[in-house]
Motif scaffolding. Structure first.
Motif, mmCIF file in Angstrom:
data_model
loop_
_atom_site.group_PDB
_atom_site.id
_atom_site.type_symbol
_atom_site.label_atom_id
_atom_site.label_comp_id
_atom_site.label_asym_id
_atom_site.label_seq_id
_atom_site.Cartn_x
_atom_site.Cartn_y
_atom_site.Cartn_z
ATOM 1 N N THR A 1 0.814 -1.217 0.000
ATOM 2 C CA THR A 1 0.000 0.000 0.000
ATOM 3 C C THR A 1 0.850 1.270 0.000
ATOM 4 O O THR A 1 0.453 2.280 -0.578
ATOM 5 C CB THR A 1 -0.960 0.007 1.206
ATOM 6 N N LYS A 2 2.031 1.210 0.608
ATOM 7 C CA LYS A 2 2.912 2.387 0.594
ATOM 8 C C LYS A 2 3.410 2.690 -0.812
ATOM 9 O O LYS A 2 3.618 3.860 -1.175
ATOM 10 C CB LYS A 2 4.094 2.176 1.540
ATOM 11 N N LEU A 3 3.615 1.651 -1.615
ATOM 12 C CA LEU A 3 4.022 1.872 -2.999
ATOM 13 C C LEU A 3 2.917 2.558 -3.794
ATOM 14 O O LEU A 3 3.183 3.413 -4.644
ATOM 15 C CB LEU A 3 4.371 0.530 -3.661
ATOM 16 N N LEU A 4 1.664 2.185 -3.512
ATOM 17 C CA LEU A 4 0.537 2.750 -4.253
ATOM 18 C C LEU A 4 0.171 4.143 -3.768
ATOM 19 O O LEU A 4 -0.209 5.006 -4.563
ATOM 20 C CB LEU A 4 -0.682 1.827 -4.127
ATOM 21 N N ASP A 5 0.272 4.362 -2.459
ATOM 22 C CA ASP A 5 -0.170 5.634 -1.884
ATOM 23 C C ASP A 5 0.676 5.948 -0.652
ATOM 24 O O ASP A 5 0.286 5.625 0.474
ATOM 25 C CB ASP A 5 -1.658 5.555 -1.515
ATOM 26 N N PRO A 6 1.835 6.556 -0.861
ATOM 27 C CA PRO A 6 2.734 6.830 0.266
ATOM 28 C C PRO A 6 2.101 7.686 1.360
ATOM 29 O O PRO A 6 2.506 7.601 2.518
ATOM 30 C CB PRO A 6 3.904 7.583 -0.403
ATOM 31 N N THR A 7 1.108 8.489 1.017
ATOM 32 C CA THR A 7 0.478 9.365 2.007
ATOM 33 C C THR A 7 -0.470 8.605 2.933
ATOM 34 O O THR A 7 -0.764 9.061 4.036
ATOM 35 C CB THR A 7 -0.325 10.482 1.310
ATOM 36 N N GLY A 8 -0.969 7.476 2.480
ATOM 37 C CA GLY A 8 -1.943 6.734 3.270
ATOM 38 C C GLY A 8 -3.306 7.372 3.325
ATOM 39 O O GLY A 8 -4.165 6.984 4.134
ATOM 40 N N GLU A 9 -3.554 8.349 2.451
ATOM 41 C CA GLU A 9 -4.832 9.061 2.470
ATOM 42 C C GLU A 9 -5.912 8.367 1.647
ATOM 43 O O GLU A 9 -7.096 8.462 1.964
ATOM 44 C CB GLU A 9 -4.634 10.488 1.958
ATOM 45 N N ARG A 10 -5.495 7.662 0.580
ATOM 46 C CA ARG A 10 -6.498 7.040 -0.298
ATOM 47 C C ARG A 10 -6.418 5.529 -0.334
ATOM 48 O O ARG A 10 -7.336 4.875 -0.817
ATOM 49 C CB ARG A 10 -6.379 7.613 -1.725
ATOM 50 N N VAL A 11 -5.334 4.971 0.178
ATOM 51 C CA VAL A 11 -5.256 3.518 0.386
ATOM 52 C C VAL A 11 -4.921 3.302 1.851
ATOM 53 O O VAL A 11 -3.833 3.649 2.305
ATOM 54 C CB VAL A 11 -4.197 2.860 -0.512
ATOM 55 N N ILE A 12 -5.875 2.726 2.579
ATOM 56 C CA ILE A 12 -5.734 2.571 4.016
ATOM 57 C C ILE A 12 -5.527 1.102 4.339
ATOM 58 O O ILE A 12 -6.445 0.294 4.179
ATOM 59 C CB ILE A 12 -6.970 3.108 4.757
ATOM 60 N N PRO A 13 -4.317 0.713 4.769
ATOM 61 C CA PRO A 13 -4.065 -0.696 5.106
ATOM 62 C C PRO A 13 -4.688 -1.046 6.452
ATOM 63 O O PRO A 13 -4.557 -0.308 7.432
ATOM 64 C CB PRO A 13 -2.539 -0.766 5.165
ATOM 65 N N MET A 14 -5.360 -2.193 6.500
ATOM 66 C CA MET A 14 -5.993 -2.640 7.739
ATOM 67 C C MET A 14 -5.764 -4.147 7.874
ATOM 68 O O MET A 14 -6.177 -4.923 7.009
ATOM 69 C CB MET A 14 -7.484 -2.317 7.736
ATOM 70 N N VAL A 15 -5.080 -4.538 8.927
ATOM 71 C CA VAL A 15 -4.796 -5.946 9.158
ATOM 72 C C VAL A 15 -6.067 -6.628 9.670
ATOM 73 O O VAL A 15 -6.700 -6.153 10.617
ATOM 74 C CB VAL A 15 -3.652 -6.129 10.170
ATOM 75 N N CYS A 16 -6.437 -7.736 9.010
ATOM 76 C CA CYS A 16 -7.677 -8.405 9.381
ATOM 77 C C CYS A 16 -7.638 -9.864 8.942
ATOM 78 O O CYS A 16 -7.292 -10.152 7.793
ATOM 79 C CB CYS A 16 -8.877 -7.702 8.733
ATOM 80 N N ASP A 17 -8.004 -10.745 9.836
ATOM 81 C CA ASP A 17 -8.234 -12.150 9.497
ATOM 82 C C ASP A 17 -9.710 -12.283 9.162
ATOM 83 O O ASP A 17 -10.563 -12.332 10.058
ATOM 84 C CB ASP A 17 -7.856 -13.048 10.677
ATOM 85 N N VAL A 18 -10.027 -12.317 7.872
ATOM 86 C CA VAL A 18 -11.427 -12.265 7.451
ATOM 87 C C VAL A 18 -12.188 -13.546 7.753
ATOM 88 O O VAL A 18 -13.408 -13.594 7.609
ATOM 89 C CB VAL A 18 -11.557 -11.921 5.950
ATOM 90 N N SER A 19 -11.490 -14.586 8.204
ATOM 91 C CA SER A 19 -12.187 -15.814 8.595
ATOM 92 C C SER A 19 -12.759 -15.720 10.004
ATOM 93 O O SER A 19 -13.520 -16.594 10.423
ATOM 94 C CB SER A 19 -11.242 -17.018 8.502
ATOM 95 N N GLU A 20 -12.388 -14.664 10.732
ATOM 96 C CA GLU A 20 -12.855 -14.465 12.103
ATOM 97 C C GLU A 20 -13.943 -13.394 12.130
ATOM 98 O O GLU A 20 -13.681 -12.219 11.900
ATOM 99 C CB GLU A 20 -11.689 -14.052 13.006
ATOM 100 N N VAL B 1 -9.628 -23.911 4.548
ATOM 101 C CA VAL B 1 -9.951 -23.353 3.234
ATOM 102 C C VAL B 1 -11.389 -22.833 3.190
ATOM 103 O O VAL B 1 -11.654 -21.745 2.676
ATOM 104 C CB VAL B 1 -9.705 -24.404 2.129
ATOM 105 N N ILE B 2 -12.326 -23.586 3.736
ATOM 106 C CA ILE B 2 -13.723 -23.138 3.755
ATOM 107 C C ILE B 2 -13.855 -21.850 4.565
ATOM 108 O O ILE B 2 -14.568 -20.908 4.169
ATOM 109 C CB ILE B 2 -14.645 -24.231 4.329
ATOM 110 N N ASN B 3 -13.167 -21.778 5.688
ATOM 111 C CA ASN B 3 -13.263 -20.581 6.539
ATOM 112 C C ASN B 3 -12.731 -19.331 5.855
ATOM 113 O O ASN B 3 -13.347 -18.261 5.918
ATOM 114 C CB ASN B 3 -12.508 -20.812 7.857
ATOM 115 N N VAL B 4 -11.579 -19.452 5.193
ATOM 116 C CA VAL B 4 -10.963 -18.277 4.561
ATOM 117 C C VAL B 4 -11.676 -17.915 3.258
ATOM 118 O O VAL B 4 -11.942 -16.743 2.993
ATOM 119 C CB VAL B 4 -9.463 -18.515 4.299
ATOM 120 N N ASN B 5 -11.998 -18.913 2.447
ATOM 121 C CA ASN B 5 -12.503 -18.639 1.103
ATOM 122 C C ASN B 5 -13.997 -18.362 1.055
ATOM 123 O O ASN B 5 -14.461 -17.610 0.190
ATOM 124 C CB ASN B 5 -12.197 -19.818 0.177
ATOM 125 N N LEU B 6 -14.761 -18.980 1.945
ATOM 126 C CA LEU B 6 -16.225 -18.850 1.873
ATOM 127 C C LEU B 6 -16.821 -18.187 3.109
ATOM 128 O O LEU B 6 -17.574 -17.214 2.985
ATOM 129 C CB LEU B 6 -16.857 -20.230 1.665
#
Length: 247
Positions: free
Chosen positions: A47-66, A110-115
Motif C-alpha cells: 500500500t505504501k508503494l501505491l499511496d505513500p500518504t496513506g490518504e487514499r489507500v488505508i491498510p488494515m490488518v484483518c483475518d477475514v475468517s474471524e 480453506v472453507i473458513n478463509v474462502n467462503l
C-alpha cells in the motif's frame, strides 16, 4: 476516466497478487480503498508503494475468517470513511491434496478463509448498502469451482462463492445493489507459481489463449463490475480464463 471518483471500496486479500492489482486499479479509477490482509508486512509494503500518504489507500490488518475481527474492522472503516460503496472479496488460500488424504483441518481452513469470510464481510456491509440503496459487491471465485483434482476443499469453497453471489444478487437487487462473481483461470500470481510445473503446463495447454493471465486482467473486470457501467449486470459469474472454461 476516473469512473469511481468519490467511491469508497474495501478489498480483502489486498497485499499481493490479484488483490494488490485490484487495489491499484480501483485507486486509478478514483476510489478510496480500505485494503485488508492478514499479512501486515506485505500489506504495508504494497500500500505504501501505491499511496505513500496513506490518504487514499488505508491498510488494515484483518483475518477475514474471524467474524468478530471482521465486525470490528468494518466498524472502523465506517467510522473513518463514512460509508462503503464497493466490497471486493478476494481473500483466498489453498491447501491442496487428494480428498482421501485431506484432513479436517485442511478442509475447514480453506472453507473458513474462502467462503465463510464472505459471510462475515457481506453481513458487515449489506444492511448499510440496503439503507443507502446502493452497493457493488464483487466476489472472487475460480474456474476450480467446476471441479479440479486435488482441490476438493478449494473447489467446494469457490462453488459456494458462486451460490452465495447469486442468492445475494436476488435478495438485494431491488435496493440497487449488484452482486457478481469472477472466476479467474490460471493467473500469474504467487499462489499459481507454487504449482508443480507439469500442472501449470497442462493448464496452459488447455487454455486457448496459450498463456497465463495477468492479475491486471482480473482487476479490469473488477473495475467494470464496481462501476455504474455494470448497473444491469447482477448475479453473474464472469470467467477470466483465456478460454480455459466456457460455461
Amino acid at each position: 476516466m476516473r469512473k469511481l471518483l468519490n467511491k469508497i471500496a474495501v478489498v480483502t486479500g489486498a497485499a499481493q497478487g490479484i488483490g494488490a492489482k485490484i487495489v491499484e486499479r480501483l485507486l486509478e479509477d478514483g476510489a478510496t480503498v480500505a485494503a485488508l490482509d492478514i499479512n501486515q508486512d506485505k500489506l504495508e509494503q504494497s500500500t505504501k508503494l501505491l499511496d505513500p500518504t496513506g490518504e487514499r489507500v488505508i491498510p488494515m490488518v484483518c483475518d477475514v475468517s474471524e467474524g468478530a475481527e471482521v465486525k470490528a474492522v468494518f466498524e472502523q472503516i465506517y467510522e473513518k470513511l463514512g460509508r462503503i460503496d464497493i466490497l471486493v472479496n478476494n481473500a483466498g488460500i489453498t491447501r491442496d491434496t487428494f480428498f482421501h488424504k485431506m484432513t479436517e483441518v485442511q478442509w475447514d481452513t480453506v472453507i473458513n478463509v474462502n467462503l465463510n469470510s464472505m459471510f462475515h464481510t457481506c453481513q458487515a456491509v449489506i444492511p448499510k448498502m440496503r439503507a443507502q440503496e446502493y452497493g457493488k459487491i464483487v466476489n472472487i471465485s475460480s474456474t476450480s469451482s467446476w471441479g479440479n483434482m486435488g482441490q476438493a476443499n478449494y473447489s467446494a469453497s469457490k462453488a459456494g462463492v458462486i451460490g452465495l453471489t447469486k442468492t445475494l444478487a436476488k435478495e438485494n437487487g431491488s435496493k440497487h445493489i449488484t452482486v457478481n462473481a469472477i472466476a479467474p483461470g490460471q493467473i500469474d500470481t504467487e499462489m499459481t507459481n507454487l504449482l508443480p510445473e507439469n500442472i501449470k503446463m497442462m493448464g496452459l495447454l488447455l487454455t486457448p489463449a496459450g498463456r497465463m493471465g495477468d492479475p491486471s486482467e482480473v482487476a479490469s473486470v473488477v473495475s467494470f463490475l464496481s462501476s455504474d457501467d455494470s448497473s444491469f449486470v447482477n448475479g453473474e459469474c464472469i470467467c477470466v480464463s483465456g478460454g480455459f472454461l466456457m460455461p
